[in-house]
Structures are given as C-alpha cells and as structure tokens.
Scaffold this motif. Sequence first.
Motif, PDB file in Angstrom:
ATOM      1  N   SER A 102     -14.455  31.949 -44.077  1.00 46.88           N
ATOM      2  CA  SER A 102     -15.039  31.866 -45.422  1.00 46.88           C
ATOM      3  C   SER A 102     -16.323  31.064 -45.413  1.00 46.88           C
ATOM      4  O   SER A 102     -16.517  30.173 -44.576  1.00 46.88           O
ATOM      5  CB  SER A 102     -14.049  31.192 -46.387  1.00 46.88           C
ATOM      6  OG  SER A 102     -12.855  31.924 -46.505  1.00 46.88           O
TER       7      SER A 102
ATOM      8  N   VAL B  78     -17.476  44.571 -50.969  1.00 50.90           N
ATOM      9  CA  VAL B  78     -17.087  43.159 -51.014  1.00 50.90           C
ATOM     10  C   VAL B  78     -16.007  42.883 -52.052  1.00 50.90           C
ATOM     11  O   VAL B  78     -15.491  41.761 -52.134  1.00 50.90           O
ATOM     12  CB  VAL B  78     -18.301  42.247 -51.292  1.00 50.90           C
ATOM     13  CG1 VAL B  78     -19.417  42.522 -50.289  1.00 50.90           C
ATOM     14  CG2 VAL B  78     -18.804  42.395 -52.710  1.00 50.90           C
TER      15      VAL B  78
ATOM     16  N   PHE C  64     -15.146  38.730 -52.145  1.00 50.93           N
ATOM     17  CA  PHE C  64     -16.196  37.833 -52.638  1.00 50.93           C
ATOM     18  C   PHE C  64     -15.980  37.543 -54.118  1.00 50.93           C
ATOM     19  O   PHE C  64     -15.503  38.409 -54.871  1.00 50.93           O
ATOM     20  CB  PHE C  64     -17.585  38.465 -52.468  1.00 50.93           C
ATOM     21  CG  PHE C  64     -18.051  38.614 -51.052  1.00 50.93           C
ATOM     22  CD1 PHE C  64     -17.215  38.398 -49.956  1.00 50.93           C
ATOM     23  CD2 PHE C  64     -19.367  38.983 -50.798  1.00 50.93           C
ATOM     24  CE1 PHE C  64     -17.665  38.534 -48.649  1.00 50.93           C
ATOM     25  CE2 PHE C  64     -19.845  39.130 -49.507  1.00 50.93           C
ATOM     26  CZ  PHE C  64     -18.981  38.916 -48.439  1.00 50.93           C
TER      27      PHE C  64
ATOM     28  N   MET D 247     -17.273  33.639 -50.350  1.00 51.05           N
ATOM     29  CA  MET D 247     -17.047  34.781 -49.474  1.00 51.05           C
ATOM     30  C   MET D 247     -15.845  34.498 -48.582  1.00 51.05           C
ATOM     31  O   MET D 247     -15.876  33.574 -47.764  1.00 51.05           O
ATOM     32  CB  MET D 247     -18.299  35.040 -48.622  1.00 51.05           C
ATOM     33  CG  MET D 247     -19.565  35.225 -49.450  1.00 51.05           C
ATOM     34  SD  MET D 247     -20.982  35.737 -48.466  1.00 51.05           S
ATOM     35  CE  MET D 247     -21.194  34.296 -47.449  1.00 51.05           C
TER      36      MET D 247
ATOM     37  N   LEU E 257     -14.344  37.267 -44.248  1.00 46.91           N
ATOM     38  CA  LEU E 257     -15.625  37.791 -43.795  1.00 46.91           C
ATOM     39  C   LEU E 257     -15.476  38.718 -42.594  1.00 46.91           C
ATOM     40  O   LEU E 257     -14.606  38.523 -41.738  1.00 46.91           O
ATOM     41  CB  LEU E 257     -16.582  36.650 -43.474  1.00 46.91           C
ATOM     42  CG  LEU E 257     -17.211  35.996 -44.713  1.00 46.91           C
ATOM     43  CD1 LEU E 257     -17.756  34.617 -44.389  1.00 46.91           C
ATOM     44  CD2 LEU E 257     -18.318  36.885 -45.273  1.00 46.91           C
TER      45      LEU E 257
ATOM     46  N   ASP F  25     -20.670  41.938 -42.602  1.00 43.63           N
ATOM     47  CA  ASP F  25     -21.265  41.118 -43.664  1.00 43.63           C
ATOM     48  C   ASP F  25     -22.465  40.321 -43.153  1.00 43.63           C
ATOM     49  O   ASP F  25     -23.144  39.653 -43.933  1.00 43.63           O
ATOM     50  CB  ASP F  25     -20.232  40.144 -44.236  1.00 43.63           C
ATOM     51  CG  ASP F  25     -19.087  40.826 -44.947  1.00 43.63           C
ATOM     52  OD1 ASP F  25     -17.930  40.382 -44.757  1.00 43.63           O
ATOM     53  OD2 ASP F  25     -19.339  41.804 -45.683  1.00 43.63           O
TER      54      ASP F  25
END
Length: 123
Positions: free
Chosen positions: A17, A64, A68, A83, A86, A90
């Motif tokens: 993250s 996302v 997100f 976020m 991940l 990304d």
Amino acid sequence: QVQLVESGGGLVQAGGSLRLSCAASGRTFSYDAMGWFRQAPGKEREFVAAISWNGAITYYADSVKGRFTISRDNAKNTLYLQMNSLKPEDTTVYYCAASHLPWSTQAKTFDYWGQGTQVTVSS
C-alpha cells in the motif's frame, strides 16, 4: 501562485500500500472537484479517481475500483489517494489535479496540475 504538490510515492512490493497526498496552495479548492490521473512514458494520460467538492461523490477507473480510495480534507486543502493491493501495472507517475467545476471526471476540465509523483510496484 497556485501550486499542487504531490507526495507519498515510492517503491513498494506487489500487494502493498501507499498513500499519496496532494497539498494545494495559492487558492482554496474547497468548491472544486479534484482528481488523480496517471501517465506512463509514451502512453495516454489515464483517469484514476475523482471526488466532488464536498466529498459526497467519488468515481474510480475500473482498473483501480475496490483497491484505491480518494478522499479530501478541505480544511487542509489537501487531496489523498489510498492505494491498496498494488500491482506492477500500477507503476507510473501519478498526478493530482483540480477542476473548475464542483464535479467532473473529464481531464479537460481540470485546470491545475501537480508535478507528479512516481509509484513503482515490484513483482
């Protein structure tokens, strides 16, 4: 002078993250939509997420969604992007932007842009 300054990017392993921040100065954006976009070298700019002036409406790109979260603190004139989960795809430069409308997801309506922050996700 109006400025948007992103921070919080970096290198993270897949599944990790990051929290991006975008501090605005020079004027208040409390009545304007704000958003996050990303752009890899040689590729088109891609919409990531947007939030309405009061935070009541948010919208995410399908890529996302569920991972997100966009939020804002109007008292601090700051925009955030949490976020999670991940993925290597990304990896790119993330830009925050402010619109002249109270709600928008269209890049052409975003008048102010930050300089970008690099996010790199290793596999």
